[in-house]
Design a protein around this motif. Structure first.
Motif, PDB file in Angstrom:
ATOM      1  N   LEU A 137       0.833  -1.201   0.000  1.00  0.00           N
ATOM      2  CA  LEU A 137       0.000   0.000   0.000  1.00  0.00           C
ATOM      3  C   LEU A 137       0.868   1.251   0.000  1.00  0.00           C
ATOM      4  O   LEU A 137       0.532   2.257  -0.639  1.00  0.00           O
ATOM      5  CB  LEU A 137      -0.924  -0.004   1.218  1.00  0.00           C
ATOM      6  CG  LEU A 137      -2.095  -0.986   1.177  1.00  0.00           C
ATOM      7  CD1 LEU A 137      -2.794  -1.031   2.528  1.00  0.00           C
ATOM      8  CD2 LEU A 137      -3.083  -0.610   0.072  1.00  0.00           C
ATOM      9  N   GLY A 138       1.988   1.176   0.707  1.00  0.00           N
ATOM     10  CA  GLY A 138       2.925   2.300   0.705  1.00  0.00           C
ATOM     11  C   GLY A 138       3.490   2.570  -0.677  1.00  0.00           C
ATOM     12  O   GLY A 138       3.712   3.732  -1.048  1.00  0.00           O
ATOM     13  N   GLU A 139       3.733   1.519  -1.451  1.00  0.00           N
ATOM     14  CA  GLU A 139       4.196   1.696  -2.830  1.00  0.00           C
ATOM     15  C   GLU A 139       3.171   2.455  -3.664  1.00  0.00           C
ATOM     16  O   GLU A 139       3.522   3.348  -4.448  1.00  0.00           O
ATOM     17  CB  GLU A 139       4.482   0.338  -3.475  1.00  0.00           C
ATOM     18  CG  GLU A 139       5.735  -0.360  -3.005  1.00  0.00           C
ATOM     19  CD  GLU A 139       6.022  -1.588  -3.847  1.00  0.00           C
ATOM     20  OE1 GLU A 139       7.116  -1.682  -4.420  1.00  0.00           O
ATOM     21  OE2 GLU A 139       5.133  -2.455  -3.948  1.00  0.00           O
ATOM     22  N   VAL A 154       1.515  10.070  -4.799  1.00  0.00           N
ATOM     23  CA  VAL A 154       2.100  11.355  -4.383  1.00  0.00           C
ATOM     24  C   VAL A 154       3.034  11.889  -5.463  1.00  0.00           C
ATOM     25  O   VAL A 154       3.059  13.098  -5.754  1.00  0.00           O
ATOM     26  CB  VAL A 154       2.838  11.195  -3.044  1.00  0.00           C
ATOM     27  CG1 VAL A 154       3.637  12.456  -2.710  1.00  0.00           C
ATOM     28  CG2 VAL A 154       1.834  10.898  -1.922  1.00  0.00           C
ATOM     29  N   ALA A 155       3.801  10.987  -6.088  1.00  0.00           N
ATOM     30  CA  ALA A 155       4.764  11.399  -7.117  1.00  0.00           C
ATOM     31  C   ALA A 155       4.133  11.581  -8.485  1.00  0.00           C
ATOM     32  O   ALA A 155       4.799  12.038  -9.425  1.00  0.00           O
ATOM     33  CB  ALA A 155       5.888  10.364  -7.202  1.00  0.00           C
ATOM     34  N   GLY A 156       2.860  11.224  -8.613  1.00  0.00           N
ATOM     35  CA  GLY A 156       2.218  11.296  -9.934  1.00  0.00           C
ATOM     36  C   GLY A 156       2.851  10.343 -10.927  1.00  0.00           C
ATOM     37  O   GLY A 156       2.902  10.621 -12.134  1.00  0.00           O
ATOM     38  N   ASP A 157       3.317   9.194 -10.440  1.00  0.00           N
ATOM     39  CA  ASP A 157       4.068   8.240 -11.262  1.00  0.00           C
ATOM     40  C   ASP A 157       3.108   7.266 -11.947  1.00  0.00           C
ATOM     41  O   ASP A 157       2.792   6.190 -11.427  1.00  0.00           O
ATOM     42  CB  ASP A 157       5.063   7.489 -10.373  1.00  0.00           C
ATOM     43  CG  ASP A 157       6.033   6.634 -11.163  1.00  0.00           C
ATOM     44  OD1 ASP A 157       5.784   6.390 -12.360  1.00  0.00           O
ATOM     45  OD2 ASP A 157       7.045   6.194 -10.578  1.00  0.00           O
ATOM     46  N   ASP A 173       3.600   5.486 -14.653  1.00  0.00           N
ATOM     47  CA  ASP A 173       4.253   4.242 -15.073  1.00  0.00           C
ATOM     48  C   ASP A 173       4.270   3.212 -13.945  1.00  0.00           C
ATOM     49  O   ASP A 173       4.054   2.020 -14.163  1.00  0.00           O
ATOM     50  CB  ASP A 173       5.690   4.527 -15.529  1.00  0.00           C
ATOM     51  CG  ASP A 173       5.736   5.284 -16.851  1.00  0.00           C
ATOM     52  OD1 ASP A 173       4.713   5.278 -17.571  1.00  0.00           O
ATOM     53  OD2 ASP A 173       6.794   5.874 -17.155  1.00  0.00           O
ATOM     54  N   LYS A 174       4.526   3.673 -12.720  1.00  0.00           N
ATOM     55  CA  LYS A 174       4.540   2.766 -11.577  1.00  0.00           C
ATOM     56  C   LYS A 174       3.154   2.195 -11.320  1.00  0.00           C
ATOM     57  O   LYS A 174       2.992   0.982 -11.072  1.00  0.00           O
ATOM     58  CB  LYS A 174       5.049   3.500 -10.338  1.00  0.00           C
ATOM     59  CG  LYS A 174       5.068   2.670  -9.067  1.00  0.00           C
ATOM     60  CD  LYS A 174       6.044   1.510  -9.154  1.00  0.00           C
ATOM     61  CE  LYS A 174       6.180   0.789  -7.823  1.00  0.00           C
ATOM     62  NZ  LYS A 174       7.111  -0.356  -7.886  1.00  0.00           N
ATOM     63  N   LEU A 175       2.129   3.052 -11.379  1.00  0.00           N
ATOM     64  CA  LEU A 175       0.762   2.579 -11.169  1.00  0.00           C
ATOM     65  C   LEU A 175       0.347   1.590 -12.249  1.00  0.00           C
ATOM     66  O   LEU A 175      -0.309   0.574 -11.970  1.00  0.00           O
ATOM     67  CB  LEU A 175      -0.204   3.768 -11.143  1.00  0.00           C
ATOM     68  CG  LEU A 175      -0.037   4.732  -9.966  1.00  0.00           C
ATOM     69  CD1 LEU A 175      -0.906   5.965 -10.172  1.00  0.00           C
ATOM     70  CD2 LEU A 175      -0.381   4.039  -8.648  1.00  0.00           C
ATOM     71  N   LEU A 176       0.750   1.875 -13.497  1.00  0.00           N
ATOM     72  CA  LEU A 176       0.443   0.966 -14.595  1.00  0.00           C
ATOM     73  C   LEU A 176       1.135  -0.380 -14.392  1.00  0.00           C
ATOM     74  O   LEU A 176       0.545  -1.441 -14.614  1.00  0.00           O
ATOM     75  CB  LEU A 176       0.887   1.586 -15.920  1.00  0.00           C
ATOM     76  CG  LEU A 176       0.687   0.728 -17.183  1.00  0.00           C
ATOM     77  CD1 LEU A 176      -0.790   0.408 -17.382  1.00  0.00           C
ATOM     78  CD2 LEU A 176       1.255   1.441 -18.405  1.00  0.00           C
ATOM     79  N   GLN A 200      -0.666  -2.363 -11.654  1.00  0.00           N
ATOM     80  CA  GLN A 200      -1.953  -2.885 -12.125  1.00  0.00           C
ATOM     81  C   GLN A 200      -1.747  -4.049 -13.089  1.00  0.00           C
ATOM     82  O   GLN A 200      -2.469  -5.054 -13.032  1.00  0.00           O
ATOM     83  CB  GLN A 200      -2.743  -1.758 -12.810  1.00  0.00           C
ATOM     84  CG  GLN A 200      -4.187  -2.110 -13.127  1.00  0.00           C
ATOM     85  CD  GLN A 200      -5.064  -2.153 -11.890  1.00  0.00           C
ATOM     86  OE1 GLN A 200      -4.656  -1.692 -10.820  1.00  0.00           O
ATOM     87  NE2 GLN A 200      -6.248  -2.708 -12.012  1.00  0.00           N
ATOM     88  N   THR A 201      -0.770  -3.917 -13.975  1.00  0.00           N
ATOM     89  CA  THR A 201      -0.488  -4.984 -14.943  1.00  0.00           C
ATOM     90  C   THR A 201      -0.004  -6.238 -14.245  1.00  0.00           C
ATOM     91  O   THR A 201      -0.425  -7.359 -14.572  1.00  0.00           O
ATOM     92  CB  THR A 201       0.562  -4.516 -15.967  1.00  0.00           C
ATOM     93  OG1 THR A 201       0.089  -3.333 -16.622  1.00  0.00           O
ATOM     94  CG2 THR A 201       0.831  -5.597 -16.996  1.00  0.00           C
ATOM     95  N   ALA A 202       0.872  -6.075 -13.254  1.00  0.00           N
ATOM     96  CA  ALA A 202       1.365  -7.227 -12.502  1.00  0.00           C
ATOM     97  C   ALA A 202       0.222  -7.924 -11.768  1.00  0.00           C
ATOM     98  O   ALA A 202       0.152  -9.161 -11.732  1.00  0.00           O
ATOM     99  CB  ALA A 202       2.442  -6.792 -11.517  1.00  0.00           C
TER     100      ALA A 202
END
Length: 344
Positions: A242-244, A250-253, A255-258, A261-263
């Motif tokens: 959840l921290g990730e 917060v960083a508006g990242d 790519d990380k969220l994508l 979700q893909t994983a």
């Protein structure tokens, strides 16, 4: 065959129904709902004591609440005959297996249930195609393990051998943690409104994710406490993940969220495709010495490799010093199973 069921609620009652109708067994039941179990067809006789319940039994199922499971298994082992295999249906295994150090005991846990409790909701087909975890010990008698395995197959289940600590770690991840998270989701949604606002409308996603929230509070309080070490570790991992997500937000990242979700999509697919039943099987014959625990060793060795035994049969030699165990496994797993069993 005579089967004893100690604790005739939903699970115990379903065991009784399946044993009577699919095994042709005489079932003796004991517990607060034993009389109703007879009325419901889940038992032939309602008994008042453990001694009466297990008299002459070939299999004894202990289906009591977790809070009294260990002491009840001990009492059943004290009362049962030398040729009776004793098992339980508890959803945590480490404590009961450690306490019940007896060659007649095989820990068990069927992955089956219902939202409604009580013997009136018991079903003969509750275990149809359900994984039924078995945790034999190092001294478990092979003949008794085979008897239990065959009975569970006849009742419609898919027995799968597993180590107790592995079982508890997996259950913490796939069963106990989801219950905790479902409870948190409900509490958070309920408190999302300010004073004077109406409660939010809930869509199917929320309903699916929280279907198990608040289920049978006394039962689940005992389950969570019984597996507290493994569950605490899973909660710590969940907090980290959840921290990730929070850090990416917060960083508006994007790519990380994508990526997260893909994983999740790919890993969910892999989890749902695991242990699907069906397909051709192959017979394997394995010579074994006649010593305590040898069948348990084979079952656990294949279980650790993710290979399930769909059926088994034992054939002792005339002098009883050795024998042959015949196993049936999925065709796709047969060569790997043969290699694993040939390692020693």
């Amino acid at each position: 065959m005579r089967v004893a069921v100690i604790g005739t609620g939903l699970i115990g009652g379903s065991v009784g129904l399946a044993a009577r109708r699919r095994l042709g067994a005489e079932v003796r039941g004991m517990g607060p709902e034993a009389a109703r179990a007879v009325e419901h067809g889940a038992a032939d006789v309602a008994c008042a004591t453990i001694e009466e319940t297990v008299e002459g039994a070939e299999i004894a199922f202990v289906a009591t609440p977790l809070g009294v499971l260990v002491e009840t298994v001990g009492a059943v082992l004290d009362a049962a005959g030398p040729d009776c295999v004793v098992t339980d249906v508890g959803s945590t295994k480490t404590a009961v297996v450690a306490a019940a150090d007896d060659p007649r005991f095989v820990g068990g846990h069927p992955l089956a249930g219902a939202e409604a409790a009580g013997v009136e909701h018991a079903r003969e087909d509750l275990f149809a195609d359900a994984v039924w975890y078995l945790t034999p010990g190092p001294s478990t008698t092979g003949v008794l393990f085979e008897r239990l395995h065959r009975a569970l197959v006849a009742m419609g289940a898919r027995p799968t051998a597993i180590d107790p600590d592995v079982h508890d770690r997996l259950m913490a991840a796939v069963s106990h943690l989801p219950h905790v998270i479902a409870n948190v989701l409900v509490a958070q949604a309920f408190r999302a409104v300010d004073d004077g606002e109406t409660l939010p409308a809930t869509g199917p996603g929320f309903r699916d994710a929280t279907r198990i929230a608040g289920a049978n509070p006394p039962l689940w309080a005992d389950i969570l406490l019984a597996n507290r070490e493994a569950l605490t570790a899973q909660l710590d991992e969940a907090v980290h993940r959840l921290g990730e997500v929070r850090a990416a937000l917060v960083a508006g990242d994007r790519d990380k969220l994508l990526a997260l979700q893909t994983a999740a999509r790919d890993e969910r697919r892999a989890l749902l495709e695991t242990h699907l039943a069906g397909g051709p099987e192959r017979e394997l014959r394995v010579p074994v010495p006649n010593r305590p625990g040898v069948i348990a060793e084979i079952a656990l060795k294949l279980g650790r490799a993710g290979i399930n035994i769909s059926d088994m049969a034992l054939a002792p030699s005339p002098d009883n010093t050795q024998g042959e165990v015949t196993l049936w496994v999925a065709e796709a797993d047969a060569e790997r199973a043969a290699e694993i069993l040939a390692e020693d």
